[in-house]
Motif scaffolding. Structure first.
Motif, mmCIF file in Angstrom:
data_model
loop_
_atom_site.group_PDB
_atom_site.id
_atom_site.type_symbol
_atom_site.label_atom_id
_atom_site.label_comp_id
_atom_site.label_asym_id
_atom_site.label_seq_id
_atom_site.Cartn_x
_atom_site.Cartn_y
_atom_site.Cartn_z
ATOM 1 N N ASP A 1 -13.842 -2.640 5.761
ATOM 2 C CA ASP A 1 -13.770 -1.221 6.134
ATOM 3 C C ASP A 1 -13.461 -0.383 4.887
ATOM 4 O O ASP A 1 -12.450 0.311 4.820
ATOM 5 C CB ASP A 1 -12.682 -1.027 7.188
ATOM 6 C CG ASP A 1 -12.746 0.359 7.846
ATOM 7 O OD1 ASP A 1 -13.733 1.081 7.611
ATOM 8 O OD2 ASP A 1 -11.803 0.702 8.586
ATOM 9 N N PRO A 2 -14.335 -0.430 3.871
ATOM 10 C CA PRO A 2 -14.017 0.214 2.593
ATOM 11 C C PRO A 2 -13.997 1.733 2.653
ATOM 12 O O PRO A 2 -13.438 2.379 1.764
ATOM 13 C CB PRO A 2 -15.143 -0.279 1.677
ATOM 14 C CG PRO A 2 -16.290 -0.552 2.604
ATOM 15 C CD PRO A 2 -15.656 -1.085 3.859
ATOM 16 N N GLY A 3 -14.592 2.320 3.680
ATOM 17 C CA GLY A 3 -14.656 3.772 3.765
ATOM 18 C C GLY A 3 -13.301 4.426 3.951
ATOM 19 O O GLY A 3 -13.158 5.629 3.689
ATOM 20 N N ARG A 4 -12.296 3.650 4.384
ATOM 21 C CA ARG A 4 -10.957 4.233 4.594
ATOM 22 C C ARG A 4 -10.083 4.148 3.352
ATOM 23 O O ARG A 4 -8.984 4.688 3.339
ATOM 24 C CB ARG A 4 -10.255 3.524 5.748
ATOM 25 C CG ARG A 4 -10.852 3.805 7.114
ATOM 26 C CD ARG A 4 -9.909 3.386 8.228
ATOM 27 N NE ARG A 4 -9.638 1.957 8.248
ATOM 28 C CZ ARG A 4 -8.429 1.406 8.150
ATOM 29 N NH1 ARG A 4 -7.365 2.167 8.009
ATOM 30 N NH2 ARG A 4 -8.279 0.091 8.191
ATOM 31 N N LEU A 5 -10.550 3.445 2.319
ATOM 32 C CA LEU A 5 -9.723 3.217 1.133
ATOM 33 C C LEU A 5 -10.134 4.152 -0.004
ATOM 34 O O LEU A 5 -11.305 4.253 -0.362
ATOM 35 C CB LEU A 5 -9.854 1.766 0.671
ATOM 36 C CG LEU A 5 -9.084 1.385 -0.608
ATOM 37 C CD1 LEU A 5 -7.586 1.581 -0.404
ATOM 38 C CD2 LEU A 5 -9.398 -0.058 -1.018
ATOM 39 N N HIS A 6 -9.135 4.816 -0.599
ATOM 40 C CA HIS A 6 -9.356 5.722 -1.719
ATOM 41 C C HIS A 6 -8.342 5.347 -2.799
ATOM 42 O O HIS A 6 -7.133 5.351 -2.540
ATOM 43 C CB HIS A 6 -9.151 7.175 -1.293
ATOM 44 C CG HIS A 6 -9.782 7.497 0.033
ATOM 45 N ND1 HIS A 6 -11.063 7.961 0.157
ATOM 46 C CD2 HIS A 6 -9.288 7.391 1.300
ATOM 47 C CE1 HIS A 6 -11.344 8.151 1.438
ATOM 48 N NE2 HIS A 6 -10.280 7.804 2.153
ATOM 49 N N VAL A 7 -8.825 5.020 -3.998
ATOM 50 C CA VAL A 7 -7.917 4.539 -5.035
ATOM 51 C C VAL A 7 -8.119 5.310 -6.328
ATOM 52 O O VAL A 7 -9.169 5.903 -6.577
ATOM 53 C CB VAL A 7 -8.115 3.028 -5.317
ATOM 54 C CG1 VAL A 7 -7.942 2.213 -4.044
ATOM 55 C CG2 VAL A 7 -9.481 2.762 -5.943
ATOM 56 N N GLU A 8 -7.072 5.309 -7.150
ATOM 57 C CA GLU A 8 -7.169 5.821 -8.518
ATOM 58 C C GLU A 8 -6.499 4.820 -9.438
ATOM 59 O O GLU A 8 -5.368 4.394 -9.196
ATOM 60 C CB GLU A 8 -6.506 7.192 -8.657
ATOM 61 C CG GLU A 8 -6.664 7.748 -10.068
ATOM 62 C CD GLU A 8 -6.270 9.204 -10.171
ATOM 63 O OE1 GLU A 8 -7.136 10.022 -10.512
ATOM 64 O OE2 GLU A 8 -5.094 9.518 -9.903
ATOM 65 N N TYR B 1 -4.651 5.864 0.790
ATOM 66 C CA TYR B 1 -4.721 6.398 -0.569
ATOM 67 C C TYR B 1 -3.750 5.596 -1.421
ATOM 68 O O TYR B 1 -2.572 5.472 -1.074
ATOM 69 C CB TYR B 1 -4.368 7.878 -0.601
ATOM 70 C CG TYR B 1 -5.458 8.756 -0.038
ATOM 71 C CD1 TYR B 1 -6.377 9.379 -0.874
ATOM 72 C CD2 TYR B 1 -5.591 8.936 1.340
ATOM 73 C CE1 TYR B 1 -7.393 10.174 -0.358
ATOM 74 C CE2 TYR B 1 -6.606 9.723 1.864
ATOM 75 C CZ TYR B 1 -7.497 10.341 1.007
ATOM 76 O OH TYR B 1 -8.510 11.114 1.524
ATOM 77 N N ALA B 2 -4.256 5.073 -2.548
ATOM 78 C CA ALA B 2 -3.421 4.188 -3.357
ATOM 79 C C ALA B 2 -3.639 4.433 -4.837
ATOM 80 O O ALA B 2 -4.756 4.680 -5.290
ATOM 81 C CB ALA B 2 -3.734 2.724 -3.023
ATOM 82 N N CYS B 3 -2.543 4.347 -5.589
ATOM 83 C CA CYS B 3 -2.597 4.431 -7.044
ATOM 84 C C CYS B 3 -1.551 3.485 -7.593
ATOM 85 O O CYS B 3 -0.399 3.489 -7.145
ATOM 86 C CB CYS B 3 -2.333 5.857 -7.520
ATOM 87 S SG CYS B 3 -2.458 6.058 -9.312
ATOM 88 N N MET C 1 -2.642 -4.564 -7.609
ATOM 89 C CA MET C 1 -2.339 -3.988 -6.294
ATOM 90 C C MET C 1 -3.595 -3.383 -5.675
ATOM 91 O O MET C 1 -3.895 -3.592 -4.499
ATOM 92 C CB MET C 1 -1.263 -2.921 -6.431
ATOM 93 C CG MET C 1 -0.819 -2.308 -5.103
ATOM 94 S SD MET C 1 0.271 -0.882 -5.333
ATOM 95 C CE MET C 1 -0.961 0.405 -5.565
ATOM 96 N N LEU C 2 -4.360 -2.664 -6.486
ATOM 97 C CA LEU C 2 -5.570 -2.032 -5.969
ATOM 98 C C LEU C 2 -6.620 -3.081 -5.613
ATOM 99 O O LEU C 2 -7.337 -2.935 -4.616
ATOM 100 C CB LEU C 2 -6.123 -1.050 -6.997
ATOM 101 C CG LEU C 2 -5.168 0.083 -7.401
ATOM 102 C CD1 LEU C 2 -5.849 1.027 -8.380
ATOM 103 C CD2 LEU C 2 -4.676 0.848 -6.175
ATOM 104 N N ALA C 3 -6.706 -4.143 -6.415
ATOM 105 C CA ALA C 3 -7.662 -5.210 -6.112
ATOM 106 C C ALA C 3 -7.305 -5.886 -4.789
ATOM 107 O O ALA C 3 -8.183 -6.234 -3.994
ATOM 108 C CB ALA C 3 -7.684 -6.231 -7.249
ATOM 109 N N ALA C 4 -6.001 -6.074 -4.540
ATOM 110 C CA ALA C 4 -5.571 -6.684 -3.270
ATOM 111 C C ALA C 4 -5.941 -5.789 -2.095
ATOM 112 O O ALA C 4 -6.387 -6.269 -1.035
ATOM 113 C CB ALA C 4 -4.066 -6.939 -3.301
#
Length: 772
Positions: free
Chosen positions: A663-670, A645-647, A652-655
């Motif tokens: 494995d995009p299913g594990r990444l959650h961003v705002e 989980y990242a905000c 930073m989010l693009a990196a």
């Protein structure tokens, strides 16, 4: 199918479902005609939403779908799920009852609610005109006149059964007026309507089936007689008269049998659902005195309050679909030919979509996303007429009888069936000597103006006091908000945010306090030197004691609590949602780590609290100390099953997105903001949008968004942020190239060109085709 939760006591499984999966004890025990489901269907299916959102009910012979996204997905997928069984009898009738129906030449067949494509859309397009907002507005004076007359009858008595003396008869009269049917035989039509409901969605005994069949047969004949009278002179303004005129132009589309079926179905659909929905709403509001008093004091809250009551307890509980192919719903295999009961009331209580879903919140600004009117191409055409009636009823009663209360200890009875719900009676009482019109007769001349359609999100906001201001870091101001009257605030979950409206600005800020604290909401606002002025205004102009307008809480960055390990990544002020997640994971005893990057320690918000509460799990990267957050090394070192989980800043989010592309299913961003989403009319190009399901073609001018254009045409598309950040206004693209401007879709999703965010994205060419 999720079988991770322990089954009820006794044998863990009870038989086998049509897809070969075992039937759980909860599923085997589900009874749609008695017990908990009839008392409170949403509560009765809580176990399903939490553990088994799609299950097979052996007693009913249906698959039952209970979560929001799954119910919505079934509604959207007309190719896989047919509405053909929507009016099929849940309980097959006996031969004796069928013989009675044959004696009356009963032939109820296809209507707008149970017809497949393409016939459905052809007929819907042909008959849509009477349901357009401008046409429905013509009915408002009559609804107001009737409501005034009925309240006049009992306002001086001190007690009344609202269902018997108002809520049934007015919607029936309005329905007949809308259809063009003479206003006669009201009591008989009410009996016919109830019989039709029992016949289609109930479980009558063999003896009851005979009585019901007689009433339904007579109802069918009545509808036919009225239709024949209309044919002799179809010059009136009613919908059925309009349909008869359209039949002459399109006889192959609008057939005789179709008109007969629609006449009967229309009488039921146009009034019974509204009567029940209003009774449900009054029951909810009168049980919550704060909400009732609020709408008495401020009628502008009525549209949203009515919508929230529809979400909490709509009159249509569930609907039905037939699987036309082998398909999956919520990860469960549904074989071709299966029957589905899709429970909208349960979906409306799904905490994955609605914050504090079981609470009445008349300020909730995404309440119009409820599914009580259905969704997609079969969404209720009469929804805006029902909204109009409910609002006028509430306005008249709150203005004239604000001191009204429920008669205590009354027993509420409901008609046992799968799909419709409303009390048979609803008794209220008041002291006539306190009627405000006795002191102020002029109040009878006052009225609120309610626009036809869904309530505008901008019209509703709660007022909160700034209880405290405190610096959280260099350039970061913390705000503590509370209700001015000391009332509890809505519950919220980690990742949630509020919209703060102040000084002409509206900005979203993540909540960073304690979700268990019902008295205070906490946010932290960084002064953005390159921003649009909202943060600077809060820093410079807001003072303790000020009253701010606030919308929410809402959550588009929801924490999935079912994982074993978590990696929380924050950059700058992105720590605000992350700290709430960390607090929750600590409380749950989960394995987590926080990686927090910032310019310098003094500029890193909430640092003291993070170090105190999360200790060794906290990893800091102050840039001025030479510590840089290495995204690739961080992801490689993290456990392979960790949810990330990242905000923080876009770079930073693009990196993170690049590093986790496999494995995009594990990444959650705002994201903080969506740059480039605001219209520049001088450089935008107009385009055409074809709405395939609605049969409409609209022009999107250079100075309006696609979302604004859809709303102006009466198309209910959910929306929230308006900046391409939340994903709530996503629409399906069938043809055309999209100019994506959102911060929701990934690169692969954008390349697929099959979806877009209506609030900000546009067509690259001259036309785009949507599944709406």
């Amino acid at each position: 199918m999720d079988r991770s939760a322990p089954a009820a006591s006794g044998c863990p499984f009870h038989g086998v479902a049509p897809n070969g999966c075992p039937v759980s004890a909860d599923a085997a025990g589900f009874d749609a005609f008695s017990g908990p489901y009839q008392l409170d269907p949403a509560e009765a299916l809580r176990w399903s939403r939490e553990r088994e959102p799609v299950f097979f009910s052996p007693r009913l012979g249906y698959w039952v779908v209970t979560r929001y996204e799954d119910v919505k997905a079934v509604f959207r997928n007309a190719a896989a799920f047919s509405p053909a069984i929507a009016l099929e009898k849940v309980t097959p009738t006996s031969e004796a009852a069928n013989a009675i129906l044959r004696r009356y030449d009963y032939g109820m067949n296809r209507t707008l609610v149970n017809e497949d494509e393409p016939a459905h859309m052809e007929r819907r397009r042909a008959l849509l005109h009477s349901f357009l907002p401008a046409e429905l507005a013509h009915h408002e004076p009559m609804v107001r006149r009737l409501t005034r007359e009925y309240v006049d009858r009992f306002v001086g008595r001190g007690e009344v059964d609202l269902v018997d003396e108002m809520l049934w008869e007015i919607p029936l009269t309005v329905a007949l007026h809308f259809l063009g049917v003479p206003e006669e035989d009201m009591d008989t039509l009410r009996a016919y309507s109830i019989a039709h409901t029992v016949n289609t969605w109930g479980r009558p005994s063999p003896e009851e089936q005979l009585k019901v069949a007689e009433a339904v047969g007579k109802f069918w004949q009545y509808a036919g007689r009225v239709l024949e009278k209309m044919r002799a002179n179809p010059a009136g303004h009613g919908w059925m008269e309009y349909a008869i005129r359209r039949q002459k132009e399109m006889p192959e589309v609008i057939t005789d049998s179709y008109l007969h079926s629609m006449m009967m179905a229309g009488i039921v659909a146009a009034h019974e659902t509204t009567a029940n929905a209003t009774a449900n709403a009054l029951l909810i509001l009168l049980r919550d005195r704060e909400a009732w008093d609020a709408i008495c004091a401020d009628p502008s809250l009525i549209p949203n309050a009515a919508e929230e009551c529809l979400r909490l307890s709509g009159s249509i509980v569930a609907w039905r679909r037939l699987a036309l192919e082998d398909v999956q719903v919520g990860g469960v295999a549904i074989p071709k030919g299966s029957k589905l009961l899709i429970v909208m009331t349960s979906a409306n209580h799904d905490g994955r979509h609605f914050e504090n879903p079981d609470e009445l919140d008349i300020y909730r600004d995404n309440t119009t996303e409820h599914l009580s009117f259905g969704y997609g191409s079969h969404q209720c055409m009469g929804k805006n007429l029902a909204r109009m009636e409910m609002r006028i009823f509430l306005e008249e009663l709150t203005r004239r009888l604000p001191h009204m209360e429920l008669v205590p200890d009354q027993v509420l009875d409901y008609l046992p069936n799968t799909s419709f719900r409303g009390p048979h009676h609803l008794r209220v009482r008041w002291d006539p000597s306190l009627n405000p019109e006795r002191r102020d007769p002029a109040l009878l001349d006052r009225r609120a103006d309610f626009a036809v359609g869904a309530p505008a999100r901008e019209a509703v906001a709660r007022h909160l006091r700034v209880a405290a201001l405190r610096p959280e870091a260099e350039g970061v101001l913390g705000l503590v908000l509370e209700d001015p009257r000391g009332r509890d605030l809505p519950r919220w979950t980690p990742g949630a945010h509020i919209d703060v409206v102040v000084g002409g600005y509206e900005r979203k800020y993540s909540l960073c306090g304690d979700p268990e604290d019902r008295r205070r909401l906490r946010i932290a606002v960084r002064r953005e030197a390159m921003g649009r002025g909202g943060s600077a205004h809060i820093h410079d102009a807001v003072r303790e004691g000020d009253i701010l307008r606030v919308r929410g809480p809402k959550n588009h960055f929801r924490l999935d609590e079912g994982a074993a390990r978590y990696l929380l990544v924050a950059g700058g002020i992105g720590i605000t949602p992350v700290i709430a997640m960390a607090d929750r994971l600590k409380r749950l005893g989960k394995d987590y780590a926080i990686h927090y990057a910032g310019r310098a320690r003094p500029a890193m918000a909430l640092l003291e609290r993070l170090e105190r509460d999360h200790g060794a799990r906290l990893h800091l990267y102050p840039a001025d100390e030479g510590r840089r957050l290495d995204i690739q090394a961080l992801v490689v070192a993290a456990p392979g099953d960790a949810q990330v989980y990242a905000c923080g800043p876009d770079r930073m989010l693009a990196a993170l997105e690049r590093t986790m592309a496999a494995d995009p299913g594990r990444l959650h961003v705002e994201h903080f903001a969506a740059a480039g989403t605001h219209l520049e009319p001088s450089v935008e190009l107009p385009f055409e949008v074809e709405l395939r399901d609605s049969g409409l073609t609209l022009q999107v001018p250079a100075d309006r968004t696609l979302l604004q254009t859809l709303h102006a045409a009466g198309i209910d598309v959910p929306s929230d942020c308006g900046e391409g950040l939340c994903g709530s206004c996503e629409v399906q693209v069938l043809a055309g190239e999209v100019d994506h401007r959102d911060k929701v879709l990934g690169a692969a999703e954008r390349a697929g060109q099959d979806r877009m965010m209506a609030c900000c994205s546009r067509a690259c060419g001259r036309k785009i085709v949507l599944a709406l």
